[in-house]
Design a protein around this motif. Structure first.
Motif, PDB file in Angstrom:
ATOM      1  N   ILE A  54       1.930  -4.192   5.430  1.00 26.74           N
ATOM      2  CA  ILE A  54       1.361  -2.907   5.864  1.00 26.74           C
ATOM      3  C   ILE A  54       1.183  -1.972   4.678  1.00 26.74           C
ATOM      4  O   ILE A  54       0.177  -1.263   4.560  1.00 26.74           O
ATOM      5  CB  ILE A  54       2.270  -2.275   6.930  1.00 26.74           C
ATOM      6  N   SER A  55       2.166  -1.967   3.779  1.00 29.31           N
ATOM      7  CA  SER A  55       2.076  -1.089   2.609  1.00 29.31           C
ATOM      8  C   SER A  55       0.953  -1.527   1.678  1.00 29.31           C
ATOM      9  O   SER A  55       0.215  -0.694   1.130  1.00 29.31           O
ATOM     10  CB  SER A  55       3.418  -1.094   1.861  1.00 29.31           C
ATOM     11  N   LEU A  56       0.804  -2.833   1.468  1.00 33.70           N
ATOM     12  CA  LEU A  56      -0.247  -3.335   0.579  1.00 33.70           C
ATOM     13  C   LEU A  56      -1.640  -3.056   1.135  1.00 33.70           C
ATOM     14  O   LEU A  56      -2.597  -2.918   0.363  1.00 33.70           O
ATOM     15  CB  LEU A  56      -0.073  -4.833   0.349  1.00 33.70           C
ATOM     16  N   GLU A  57      -1.756  -2.969   2.460  1.00 32.58           N
ATOM     17  CA  GLU A  57      -3.061  -2.673   3.050  1.00 32.58           C
ATOM     18  C   GLU A  57      -3.545  -1.264   2.721  1.00 32.58           C
ATOM     19  O   GLU A  57      -4.737  -0.974   2.833  1.00 32.58           O
ATOM     20  CB  GLU A  57      -3.003  -2.856   4.567  1.00 32.58           C
ATOM     21  N   THR A  58      -2.629  -0.397   2.314  1.00 31.81           N
ATOM     22  CA  THR A  58      -3.017   0.966   1.934  1.00 31.81           C
ATOM     23  C   THR A  58      -3.351   1.070   0.452  1.00 31.81           C
ATOM     24  O   THR A  58      -3.776   2.137  -0.001  1.00 31.81           O
ATOM     25  CB  THR A  58      -1.886   1.950   2.277  1.00 31.81           C
ATOM     26  N   VAL A  59      -3.135  -0.007  -0.315  1.00 30.26           N
ATOM     27  CA  VAL A  59      -3.487  -0.030  -1.733  1.00 30.26           C
ATOM     28  C   VAL A  59      -4.894  -0.598  -1.864  1.00 30.26           C
ATOM     29  O   VAL A  59      -5.154  -1.732  -1.427  1.00 30.26           O
ATOM     30  CB  VAL A  59      -2.481  -0.879  -2.540  1.00 30.26           C
ATOM     31  N   HIS A  96      -7.696  -8.861  -0.800  1.00 35.91           N
ATOM     32  CA  HIS A  96      -6.915  -9.732   0.083  1.00 35.91           C
ATOM     33  C   HIS A  96      -6.891  -9.210   1.522  1.00 35.91           C
ATOM     34  O   HIS A  96      -5.915  -9.444   2.242  1.00 35.91           O
ATOM     35  CB  HIS A  96      -5.480  -9.868  -0.442  1.00 35.91           C
ATOM     36  N   ARG A  97      -7.922  -8.514   1.925  1.00 35.21           N
ATOM     37  CA  ARG A  97      -7.947  -7.923   3.260  1.00 35.21           C
ATOM     38  C   ARG A  97      -7.781  -8.994   4.336  1.00 35.21           C
ATOM     39  O   ARG A  97      -6.968  -8.843   5.259  1.00 35.21           O
ATOM     40  CB  ARG A  97      -9.255  -7.161   3.473  1.00 35.21           C
ATOM     41  N   HIS A  98      -8.530 -10.073   4.233  1.00 28.75           N
ATOM     42  CA  HIS A  98      -8.501 -11.111   5.260  1.00 28.75           C
ATOM     43  C   HIS A  98      -7.121 -11.772   5.339  1.00 28.75           C
ATOM     44  O   HIS A  98      -6.577 -11.979   6.441  1.00 28.75           O
ATOM     45  CB  HIS A  98      -9.567 -12.165   4.961  1.00 28.75           C
ATOM     46  N   SER A  99      -6.539 -12.094   4.196  1.00 29.71           N
ATOM     47  CA  SER A  99      -5.226 -12.741   4.184  1.00 29.71           C
ATOM     48  C   SER A  99      -4.140 -11.818   4.735  1.00 29.71           C
ATOM     49  O   SER A  99      -3.265 -12.258   5.506  1.00 29.71           O
ATOM     50  CB  SER A  99      -4.867 -13.167   2.759  1.00 29.71           C
TER      51      SER A  99
END
Length: 295
Positions: free
Chosen positions: A48-53, A60-63
């Motif tokens: 979840i945190s990486l999705e905000t970076v 890597h949105r799909h992964s």
């Protein structure tokens, strides 16, 4: 160590065996389940945190989305299993951790219909509270209870303290407004001046607003000095209550221990006075062989 109300534990059958794994850590299987659950929670929070970076989200949105949906599916299965094995599902649903488990699932499913709900999944961090159960940190839970009791016992003193602080910042804010608003656009209203007083009293000092008149700077200096002293007040109040609770608990424990010793002595002597209670001094000082044997 049990996470949920023991009354909700099934008496026998497969539900009781699954309950010991899902809700308890007394068995190796239960401990392993909770460790794996914590790992999954940490992985979910990381995703979840990486999705905000932006860098990770673009590349890597799909992964990340696939991993998140897999974890959400596992958490959903876990939640359904918890509901299936407890004797009273409603009590689990409306318990604190039951609500956390449910709320941690909803954002992922709501993201199918609404945008910008994905980040709400960070509420899963609250599920890390299970670490207290996994490592059986009963001592920490006991200390947390002591602190909570101290806060409850000192709530009226703290309320009076906060009320006094509120009066101070309102008066100081209003005073600074009348001193500064004509020459300083930062103090454009009393509410904004009260905001400055709060920031100054708490010694935060953002620096976005500062007085320029001599009178305003003098009052600000007094307010800052007063702030250093006022920070220690709630700490002293709560600290005193903690000390009182600790002292009371130790006294109660010693009294309880003395009662147990007395009851044990009476039981061992069939209610009569123990023989050792009527013998004073060393055994060699005038005590017969019969007295020694009886003792």
């Amino acid at each position: 160590m049990r996470f949920f109300d023991p009354e909700s534990r099934p008496k026998h059958g497969w539900r009781a065996r699954v309950y010991s794994v899902v809700f308890e850590t007394d068995t190796p299987a239960g401990l392993l389940f909770d460790v794996l659950l914590l790992v999954a929670i940490l992985l979910s929070i990381t995703v979840i945190s990486l999705e905000t970076v932006t860098f990770f989200e673009v590349r890597h949105r799909h992964s990340l989305r696939i991993i998140e949906w897999i974890l959400t599916g596992l958490f959903t299965i876990e939640y359904i299993v918890r509901l299936a094995i407890v004797r009273e599902p409603k009590r689990y649903i409306f318990s604190f951790m039951g609500m956390v488990d449910l709320l941690s699932l909803l954002p992922t499913y709501l993201s199918l219909f609404f945008s910008d709900t994905q980040s709400l999944q960070i509420i899963r961090a609250l599920r890390l509270l299970r670490v207290f159960r996994i490592f059986q940190l009963g001592r920490l839970q006991s200390e947390g209870g002591t602190l909570m009791r101290a806060l409850m016992m000192s709530r009226y003193k703290i309320a009076v303290f906060l009320g006094t602080v509120l009066v101070i910042v309102v008066v100081q804010g209003a005073l600074l407004y009348y001193l500064e608003h004509g020459v300083n656009e930062g103090f454009s209203s009393i509410p904004r001046s009260v905001y400055w007083a709060i920031v100054t009293l708490t010694t935060v000092g953002y620096g976005d607003i500062s007085p320029v008149t001599v009178g305003g700077q003098f009052i600000a200096s007094l307010l800052m000095l007063f702030g250093y002293g006022i920070i220690a007040v709630p700490t002293g109040i709560v600290g005193a209550e903690v000390a009182i609770n600790e002292f009371t608990a130790r006294i109660d424990a010693r009294l309880a221990e003395q009662v147990v010793i007395q009851e044990h002595s009476k039981d061992s002597c069939a209610g009569s006075i123990p023989a050792f209670a009527i013998i004073e001094g060393p055994l060699d000082a005038g005590v017969t062989t019969r007295s020694r044997e009886r003792t």
